[in-house]
Design an enzyme around this catalytic site. Structure first.
Site, PDB file in Angstrom:
ATOM      1  N   GLU A 189       0.152  -2.584  17.970  1.00  0.00           N
ATOM      2  CA  GLU A 189       1.193  -2.651  16.952  1.00  0.00           C
ATOM      3  C   GLU A 189       2.555  -2.371  17.580  1.00  0.00           C
ATOM      4  O   GLU A 189       2.867  -1.226  17.896  1.00  0.00           O
ATOM      5  CB  GLU A 189       0.898  -1.635  15.851  1.00  0.00           C
TER       6      GLU A 189
ATOM      7  N   HIS B  83       1.807   4.052   6.850  1.00  0.00           N
ATOM      8  CA  HIS B  83       1.920   2.607   6.642  1.00  0.00           C
ATOM      9  C   HIS B  83       2.528   2.220   5.294  1.00  0.00           C
ATOM     10  O   HIS B  83       2.103   1.264   4.655  1.00  0.00           O
ATOM     11  CB  HIS B  83       0.560   1.948   6.803  1.00  0.00           C
TER      12      HIS B  83
ATOM     13  N   HIS C 232      -0.533  -5.754  11.923  1.00  0.00           N
ATOM     14  CA  HIS C 232      -1.683  -4.863  12.097  1.00  0.00           C
ATOM     15  C   HIS C 232      -2.996  -5.634  12.277  1.00  0.00           C
ATOM     16  O   HIS C 232      -4.042  -5.215  11.777  1.00  0.00           O
ATOM     17  CB  HIS C 232      -1.780  -3.923  10.892  1.00  0.00           C
TER      18      HIS C 232
END
Length: 364
Positions: free
Chosen positions: A329, A119, A190
């Site tokens: 996502e 991420h 997210h």
């Protein structure tokens, strides 16, 4: 512009906790989007985080269905960094062993998920202050400039994320980015959802459909093997709607690797590459709430809160229990910079990265 609710508490939190982690913490604000139907979405320019999504149930009772916090301090200092509600990147999901090779040069990234990069790194897009402009009561634009070699990535990257709330209870997320050097990019939203309401127990009774006949199996570190495997005959078959909890404890190696579902599904795309495709539908029987997702992206990561364990307490004062929220996502595939058979995530100078995802809320 509206500042963060409970402003005094928020300022105290920031003053006590930032200590250089958030250089311009005084500019952190909360913005409210509200449509004619009474639906509200709250967004902070710290991490471009969606802090709240309030929608009606089948009887018109409103509830906040997005996991998160009341105080910025909790987003900054959260245990295990769950990325509640944030825009993640520059590369959402994992890159194997924290490195990739581009144009003959190898780039090293932070290993913040075991041996892998996750991420966007230590200070990804979820941990920076974005420049925000509320264009209208139902639209906000957030801009951020990531510098060349920020978190190890090449290129000065200009990013704009736009949240638009329609009167049809659609939340539209538009992404736009340009770069001055070739660089991988894979942005995603997210938010953790619980359609019963945040803090209202687990989500195993939610019924999920994924428009995907294949998924990308992973190794024990959750890096894709490179294969596109059929879901038919496996617990990963959500082509017909079924409760999330129905097959989650089946004896399957992939479920053991993920501690449950934490995988990328390959969407059955229709039409042109950049057209919206139906990706997912979730129905919660008790409230009657429905979430439908369409996207221009080729994949969707379904994560069912396997790492939530009750240590985090949310806005309602209730702990977020094991599998107390799910994420859907929309994305390109994990580790694409190291997977030549996956759709490319490389953005080049002179090109535009564009992506759109629509979250449609309704009841039945």
């Amino acid at each position: 512009m509206k500042t963060f609710s409970l402003l005094t508490a928020v300022v105290l939190c920031l003053a006590a906790s930032a200590q250089g982690e958030v250089e311009d913490f005084d500019s952190i604000k909360l913005y409210t989007l509200k449509n004619n139907a009474g639906m509200t979405v709250k967004v902070t320019n710290y991490g471009a985080i969606i802090t709240s999504i309030t929608v009606p149930d089948r009887n018109g009772k409103m509830a906040d269905i997005a996991l998160g916090y009341n105080c910025v301090e909790d987003y900054i200092n959260a245990v295990d960094k769950p990325y509640f509600g944030a825009i993640v990147g520059r590369y959402g999901n994992r890159i194997a062993k924290g490195q990739f090779t581009l144009n003959g040069k190898t780039y090293s990234l932070a290993k913040n998920n075991g041996e892998n990069h996750l991420h966007g790194g230590i200070i990804g897009l979820d941990k920076v202050v974005w420049e925000a402009t509320q264009v209208s009561p139902t639209k906000i634009e957030l801009n951020y400039r990531a510098k060349d070699r920020e978190e190890g990535y090449p290129g000065n990257l200009k990013i704009k994320v736009t949240y638009t709330l329609t009167n049809k209870n659609q939340l539209i997320v538009d992404y736009l980015a340009t770069t001055d050097k070739a660089t991988p990019i894979n942005l995603t939203q997210h938010t953790y959802f619980n359609l019963k309401g945040e803090g209202a127990g687990n989500i195993l009774d939610h019924e999920l459909m994924l428009n995907a006949s294949k998924y990308t199996p992973v190794d024990e570190t959750l890096i894709p093997t490179g294969k596109l495997a059929p879901v038919a005959g496996t617990p990963f078959d959500f082509t017909s709607s079924k409760p999330i909890g129905r097959d989650i404890n089946k004896d399957h190696q992939q479920l053991k690797f993920g501690g449950g579902f934490d995988h990328n599904w390959v969407l059955d795309k229709s039409g042109k590459e950049n057209q919206l495709t139906r990706a997912a539908k979730v129905f919660e029987p008790e409230s009657g709430r429905v979430l439908e997702i369409s996207t221009t992206e080729p994949g969707i990561q379904f994560y069912c809160g396997n790492f939530l364990d009750g240590r985090l307490t949310g806005k309602s004062g209730k702990p977020y229990v094991h599998r107390g929220g799910f994420c859907l996502e929309t994305q390109h595939f994990p580790d694409s910079p190291n997977q030549p058979n996956f759709p490319s995530t490389i953005l080049k100078p002179g090109e535009e990265y564009k992506s759109t995802t629509v979250f449609q809320f309704s009841t039945k």
